[in-house]
Write a protein that holds these residues in place. Structure first.
Motif, PDB file in Angstrom:
ATOM      1  N   ARG A 198      57.079  93.155  31.622  1.00  0.00           N
ATOM      2  CA  ARG A 198      56.648  92.808  33.088  1.00  0.00           C
ATOM      3  C   ARG A 198      57.429  93.324  33.867  1.00  0.00           C
ATOM      4  O   ARG A 198      58.737  93.457  33.530  1.00  0.00           O
ATOM      5  N   ALA A 218      58.626  92.121  38.083  1.00  0.00           N
ATOM      6  CA  ALA A 218      58.393  91.035  38.883  1.00  0.00           C
ATOM      7  C   ALA A 218      59.165  91.196  40.127  1.00  0.00           C
ATOM      8  O   ALA A 218      60.135  90.306  40.434  1.00  0.00           O
ATOM      9  N   PRO A 219      58.716  92.134  41.087  1.00  0.00           N
ATOM     10  CA  PRO A 219      59.428  92.137  42.205  1.00  0.00           C
ATOM     11  C   PRO A 219      59.284  90.952  43.420  1.00  0.00           C
ATOM     12  O   PRO A 219      58.142  90.482  43.129  1.00  0.00           O
ATOM     13  N   SER A 220      60.066  90.745  43.971  1.00  0.00           N
ATOM     14  CA  SER A 220      60.012  89.603  45.070  1.00  0.00           C
ATOM     15  C   SER A 220      59.671  90.402  46.443  1.00  0.00           C
ATOM     16  O   SER A 220      60.567  91.087  46.916  1.00  0.00           O
ATOM     17  N   ARG A 274      53.856  91.253  38.372  1.00  0.00           N
ATOM     18  CA  ARG A 274      53.740  90.125  38.749  1.00  0.00           C
ATOM     19  C   ARG A 274      54.585  90.120  40.333  1.00  0.00           C
ATOM     20  O   ARG A 274      55.799  90.725  40.474  1.00  0.00           O
ATOM     21  N   ASP A 284      56.478  88.118  42.803  1.00  0.00           N
ATOM     22  CA  ASP A 284      57.205  86.905  42.829  1.00  0.00           C
ATOM     23  C   ASP A 284      57.168  86.560  44.335  1.00  0.00           C
ATOM     24  O   ASP A 284      58.380  86.400  44.976  1.00  0.00           O
ATOM     25  N   TYR A 339      62.744  79.495  41.436  1.00  0.00           N
ATOM     26  CA  TYR A 339      62.721  80.626  40.472  1.00  0.00           C
ATOM     27  C   TYR A 339      62.573  80.376  39.089  1.00  0.00           C
ATOM     28  O   TYR A 339      61.854  80.922  38.410  1.00  0.00           O
ATOM     29  N   VAL A 360      59.236  81.444  36.676  1.00  0.00           N
ATOM     30  CA  VAL A 360      59.273  82.587  35.900  1.00  0.00           C
ATOM     31  C   VAL A 360      59.027  82.239  34.470  1.00  0.00           C
ATOM     32  O   VAL A 360      58.301  82.979  33.698  1.00  0.00           O
ATOM     33  N   ARG A 403      64.595  93.047  32.912  1.00  0.00           N
ATOM     34  CA  ARG A 403      65.090  92.830  34.082  1.00  0.00           C
ATOM     35  C   ARG A 403      66.546  93.242  34.056  1.00  0.00           C
ATOM     36  O   ARG A 403      67.215  93.404  33.200  1.00  0.00           O
ATOM     37  N   LEU A 410      70.238  89.424  36.516  1.00  0.00           N
ATOM     38  CA  LEU A 410      69.628  87.987  36.115  1.00  0.00           C
ATOM     39  C   LEU A 410      69.870  87.519  34.727  1.00  0.00           C
ATOM     40  O   LEU A 410      69.354  86.600  34.412  1.00  0.00           O
TER      41      LEU A 410
HETATM   42  N1  GLU Z   1      61.527  88.368  41.155  1.00  0.00           N
HETATM   43  C1  GLU Z   1      63.086  88.542  40.708  1.00  0.00           C
HETATM   44  C2  GLU Z   1      63.691  89.528  41.451  1.00  0.00           C
HETATM   45  O1  GLU Z   1      63.252  90.267  42.328  1.00  0.00           O
HETATM   46  C3  GLU Z   1      62.894  89.027  39.246  1.00  0.00           C
HETATM   47  C4  GLU Z   1      62.598  87.730  38.478  1.00  0.00           C
HETATM   48  C5  GLU Z   1      62.773  88.008  36.955  1.00  0.00           C
HETATM   49  O2  GLU Z   1      62.492  89.326  36.384  1.00  0.00           O
HETATM   50  O3  GLU Z   1      62.785  87.198  36.134  1.00  0.00           O
HETATM   51  O4  GLU Z   1      64.940  89.554  41.374  1.00  0.00           O
END
Ligand code: GLU
Length: 285
Positions: free
Chosen positions: A8, A10-12, A38, A40, A184, A188, A202, A206
């Motif tokens: 996946r 998962a941008p915010s 996804r 976020d 967060y 997730v 990712r 992270l």
């Molecule tokens: N939404 C998070 C971000 O943009 C990433 C979350 C994830 O990959 O676990 O930094």
């Protein structure tokens, strides 16, 4: 036989998509043969719907189309609340009524146990704030959680090994913020389980969170994906791109007349990912 890899991106939606995000999408697409998108957007204090629209547009422009329907965290609040309730029922979380300023003071006091805050506020003051209807944050009883989870580790595909869960830097981590009712971390792990993700890809920024995620998965009885943390994209001066790296925003590059191929050619090369799937298979079979 190789099993299907589900990844996946998962941008915010808190700012514009930049080259670093696009690289994450590219990595997920390469490893997963397509990826789940996804959004976020659980933190309503920082997310904006117009950024979500721009994410769809920029990814489509780059030809980085996702598979299936995107999911949005803002539609899953009930699932996060259920997970919090589960942790409350297991007596693995406690309410924390400290304000931001009080917390900062606690954490800067050298005699305090690192990040354990349940004793920082006298009981009667906690009760007073609860009576006033102040919503608490919920913190994990990390020592007890680790005891109950037993020996746990997470699969680091890049390193080609399993790594023990080290919660030292996190202490009694907040699993539900007072303003959004989740965090967060909690969101997730629920999302990755609901979306059937078996390889989380990712950025390396992270990686520190992965111990928390693995611990929450163990406590909540969720399946455990493997993890690949890729290098971050940096600018010419070696600084990692951030939301303020406006010049590297996909929108800006597009406005300057760059096409999808030009933009994608500015990404770091992807040769490392060629080995990643083989390692993933070895570690998960
Ligand atoms: N939404 C998070 C971000 O943009 C990433 C979350 C994830 O990959 O676990 O930094």
């Amino acid at each position: 036989m190789a099993h299907q890899v589900k990844t996946r991106f998962a941008p915010s939606p808190t700012g514009q998509l930049h080259l670093g995000h696009a690289f994450s999408a590219l990595v997920a697409a390469r490893l997963g043969d397509g990826y789940h998108l996804r959004i976020d957007d659980v933190d309503h204090t920082r997310c904006r719907p117009e950024f979500t629209t721009q994410i769809y547009e920029d990814l489509s422009f780059l030809g980085l189309d996702w598979t299936g329907e995107p999911t949005l965290q803002s539609y899953r609040l009930a699932a996060y609340a259920d997970a919090l309730r589960q942790l409350q029922d297991m007596d693995l979380v406690y309410p924390c009524y400290l304000t931001r300023a009080e917390l900062a003071a606690v954490l800067s006091a050298p005699q305090e146990a690192p990040l354990a805050t349940d004793t920082a506020l006298p009981r009667d003051e906690q009760a007073r704030r609860a009576e006033q209807g102040i919503a608490p944050a919920w913190r994990l009883r990390t020592d007890e959680a680790l005891r109950r989870a037993g020996e746990i580790s997470w699969i680091d595909v890049r390193a080609g090994t399993s790594r023990p869960v080290d919660m030292t830097p996190h202490g009694d981590v907040v699993v539900a913020r007072r303003d959004i009712g989740t965090s967060y971390h909690l969101s997730v792990v629920i999302d990755d389980a609901m979306d059937g993700v078996n390889l989380v890809t990712r950025g390396a920024d992270l990686e520190d969170s992965t111990a928390v995620h693995r611990l929450l998965q163990a406590l909540l009885g969720l399946p455990t994906p493997a993890y690949y943390h890729h290098d971050l994209v940096r600018d010419a001066g070696g600084t990692r791109l951030a939301k303020r790296s406006q010049s590297q925003a996909i929108r800006e590059l597009r406005a300057n007349g760059l096409g999808a191929t030009d933009i994608l050619s500015r990404m770091p090369d992807l040769t490392e990912t060629d080995h990643i799937l083989a390692i993933y298979e070895k570690l998960t079979n």
